[in-house]
Design a protein around this motif. Structure first.
Motif, mmCIF file in Angstrom:
data_model
loop_
_atom_site.group_PDB
_atom_site.id
_atom_site.type_symbol
_atom_site.label_atom_id
_atom_site.label_comp_id
_atom_site.label_asym_id
_atom_site.label_seq_id
_atom_site.Cartn_x
_atom_site.Cartn_y
_atom_site.Cartn_z
ATOM 1 N N SER A 7 0.528 -0.972 -0.196
ATOM 2 C CA SER A 7 0.199 0.149 -0.035
ATOM 3 C C SER A 7 1.149 1.511 -0.026
ATOM 4 N N LEU A 8 0.642 2.098 -1.155
ATOM 5 C CA LEU A 8 1.597 3.539 -1.465
ATOM 6 C C LEU A 8 0.845 4.262 0.418
ATOM 7 N N ALA A 9 -0.424 4.049 0.828
ATOM 8 C CA ALA A 9 -0.663 5.061 1.346
ATOM 9 C C ALA A 9 -0.044 4.462 2.804
ATOM 10 N N TYR A 10 0.126 3.176 3.481
ATOM 11 C CA TYR A 10 0.783 3.240 4.294
ATOM 12 C C TYR A 10 2.373 2.956 4.117
ATOM 13 N N ARG A 11 3.027 3.028 2.826
ATOM 14 C CA ARG A 11 3.795 2.911 2.581
ATOM 15 C C ARG A 11 4.660 4.736 3.465
ATOM 16 N N THR A 12 3.979 5.261 2.809
ATOM 17 C CA THR A 12 4.854 7.014 3.006
ATOM 18 C C THR A 12 3.730 7.520 4.462
ATOM 19 N N ASP A 13 2.761 6.444 5.227
ATOM 20 C CA ASP A 13 2.445 6.402 6.800
ATOM 21 C C ASP A 13 4.128 6.283 7.810
ATOM 22 N N LEU A 14 4.285 4.675 6.974
ATOM 23 C CA LEU A 14 5.443 4.778 7.668
ATOM 24 C C LEU A 14 6.517 5.930 7.602
ATOM 25 N N MET A 15 6.914 6.330 6.296
ATOM 26 C CA MET A 15 8.153 6.540 6.924
ATOM 27 C C MET A 15 7.519 8.056 7.046
ATOM 28 N N LEU A 16 6.382 9.099 7.016
ATOM 29 C CA LEU A 16 6.549 10.007 7.666
ATOM 30 C C LEU A 16 6.532 9.653 9.268
ATOM 31 N N LEU A 17 5.996 8.397 9.826
ATOM 32 C CA LEU A 17 6.757 7.853 11.321
ATOM 33 C C LEU A 17 7.515 7.706 11.415
ATOM 34 N N LEU A 194 9.415 10.413 -3.297
ATOM 35 C CA LEU A 194 7.433 10.494 -2.581
ATOM 36 C C LEU A 194 7.517 11.907 -1.726
ATOM 37 N N ALA A 195 6.661 12.669 -1.991
ATOM 38 C CA ALA A 195 6.167 13.728 -0.993
ATOM 39 C C ALA A 195 4.243 13.488 -0.595
ATOM 40 N N ARG A 196 4.678 13.179 0.897
ATOM 41 C CA ARG A 196 2.831 12.837 0.759
ATOM 42 C C ARG A 196 2.371 13.866 2.000
ATOM 43 N N TYR A 197 1.005 14.546 1.024
ATOM 44 C CA TYR A 197 0.472 15.801 2.380
ATOM 45 C C TYR A 197 0.371 15.555 3.081
ATOM 46 N N GLN A 198 -0.979 16.065 3.918
ATOM 47 C CA GLN A 198 -0.518 15.804 5.531
ATOM 48 C C GLN A 198 -2.150 17.006 5.920
ATOM 49 N N THR A 199 -3.057 16.662 6.267
ATOM 50 C CA THR A 199 -4.142 17.297 6.722
ATOM 51 C C THR A 199 -4.234 18.653 6.041
ATOM 52 N N VAL A 200 -4.949 18.235 4.797
ATOM 53 C CA VAL A 200 -4.967 19.827 4.489
ATOM 54 C C VAL A 200 -6.591 20.269 5.205
ATOM 55 N N THR A 201 -6.379 21.508 5.473
ATOM 56 C CA THR A 201 -7.901 21.883 5.908
ATOM 57 C C THR A 201 -7.759 23.606 5.883
ATOM 58 N N THR A 202 -9.110 23.695 6.047
ATOM 59 C CA THR A 202 -9.550 25.678 5.382
ATOM 60 C C THR A 202 -10.690 25.903 7.399
ATOM 61 N N HIS A 203 -10.185 27.196 7.096
ATOM 62 C CA HIS A 203 -11.232 27.413 8.685
ATOM 63 C C HIS A 203 -12.548 26.864 8.051
ATOM 64 N N PRO A 204 -13.082 26.605 8.442
ATOM 65 C CA PRO A 204 -14.703 27.103 7.740
ATOM 66 C C PRO A 204 -15.809 28.099 8.141
ATOM 67 N N HIS A 226 12.540 21.890 -4.886
ATOM 68 C CA HIS A 226 12.948 22.004 -3.634
ATOM 69 C C HIS A 226 13.487 20.748 -2.846
ATOM 70 N N TRP A 227 12.752 20.119 -3.592
ATOM 71 C CA TRP A 227 12.508 18.462 -3.177
ATOM 72 C C TRP A 227 13.568 17.417 -3.824
ATOM 73 N N SER A 228 13.152 17.778 -5.414
ATOM 74 C CA SER A 228 13.178 16.412 -6.010
ATOM 75 C C SER A 228 12.559 15.558 -5.732
ATOM 76 N N THR A 229 10.744 16.280 -6.151
ATOM 77 C CA THR A 229 10.004 15.463 -5.441
ATOM 78 C C THR A 229 8.991 14.522 -6.970
ATOM 79 N N GLU A 230 9.430 13.331 -7.190
ATOM 80 C CA GLU A 230 9.110 12.773 -8.584
ATOM 81 C C GLU A 230 7.142 12.970 -8.266
ATOM 82 N N THR A 231 6.870 12.168 -7.202
ATOM 83 C CA THR A 231 5.258 11.412 -7.403
ATOM 84 C C THR A 231 5.417 12.251 -5.657
ATOM 85 N N LEU A 232 3.637 12.589 -5.711
ATOM 86 C CA LEU A 232 2.813 13.349 -4.909
ATOM 87 C C LEU A 232 1.669 13.224 -4.716
#
Length: 265
Positions: A7-17, A194-204, A226-232
């Motif tokens: 899972s790409l989701a869990y791979r990036t979760d574990l990467m950040l954690l 790889l670069a993973r987005y976290q908590t995209v949030t807009t005030h109500p 700046h980070w040579s990101t290939e996949t968002l």
């Protein structure tokens, strides 16, 4: 199993954690993920199963979680995979496990938003006040939790993001008006493409002003410059309108992430 998580989701979760100090322990057919710095973070303290629970085993997996996390008030089980298979629905329901399916989207580059916000200042968080406002923004958009417990959780989580930024593993971006944070997000990386987005949030009070799409696009441009990101990578609720915003920017659906829990976050 850690090296073979599909899972790409869990791979990036574990990467950040793991970049934030979480521990990953391998068992025969699951991983134990622990985040000592934020023990009430449900998806920082969970089991990642190698496959969906076999019929009749859901309750046993809950017992396994409780052995690994005897002090936890929650039960969270991730399921490795890409197709959305979660296990036998009757067995999961009998064990009290709810199933959350999230859509994992990826892109190599993003389109400019069709309706960009041109009044807010988009910049990376810098000051103590910026980071305090990031905590307050999360509180404003998640009002259904115990205030004291949620503040402790989100303060610890934002501190983790701040540490990642300080160590060069990404950044927290905000859209500010008169130095007040109206929307924010994190984009973090291990500098391996790889670069993973976290908590995209807009005030109500500031939604439908193009802030989120402007931020997502600006962060992507920064990452690629700046980070040579290939996949968002971004993970979204398939039933919430934000997913259409991501698709309009150029993200495409890649896989489905499965989360099982008895006490939804």
């Amino acid at each position: 199993m850690n090296a073979t998580v599909t899972s790409l989701a869990y791979r990036t979760d574990l990467m950040l954690l793991t970049l934030q100090g979480s521990h990953v322990e391998e068992r025969d057919d699951y991983l134990v993920v622990r985040t000592p710095a934020n023990p009430t973070f449900h998806w920082g303290n969970f089991l990642l199963l190698a496959a969906p629970p076999s019929p009749g085993t859901a309750a046993a997996w809950i017992d396994t979680f409780r052995r690994e996390f005897p002090d936890a008030a929650h039960v969270t089980l991730g399921v490795d995979g890409t197709t959305g298979a979660a296990g036998d629905p009757t067995d999961l329901a009998a064990a009290g496990l709810s199933v959350e399916r999230s859509t994992v989207l990826t892109a190599t580059t993003l389109h400019a938003p069709a309706r960009p916000n041109t009044t807010a200042t988009v910049r990376i968080a810098e000051t103590d006040d910026d980071w305090a406002q990031a905590v307050a923004l999360s509180e404003a958009t998640n009002p259904g939790f115990d205030p004291a417990a949620y503040r402790e959780f989100v303060t610890r989580r934002v501190a983790g993001f701040r540490d990642l930024q300080a160590r060069g593993h990404g950044a927290w971006f905000g859209a500010f008006e008169d130095d007040r944070l109206r929307a924010g997000l994190g984009l973090f990386t291990d500098a391996q493409g790889l670069a993973r987005y976290q908590t995209v949030t807009t005030h109500p009070a500031h939604r439908n002003q193009g802030l989120a799409s402007t931020l997502v696009h600006a962060a992507a441009r920064h990452a690629q410059a700046h980070w040579s990101t290939e996949t968002l990578v971004i993970v979204a609720d398939p039933t919430y309108l934000a997913i259409d915003l991501y698709r309009a920017l150029g993200f495409t659906d890649t896989e489905t992430q499965i989360q099982l829990q008895t006490d939804p976050v």
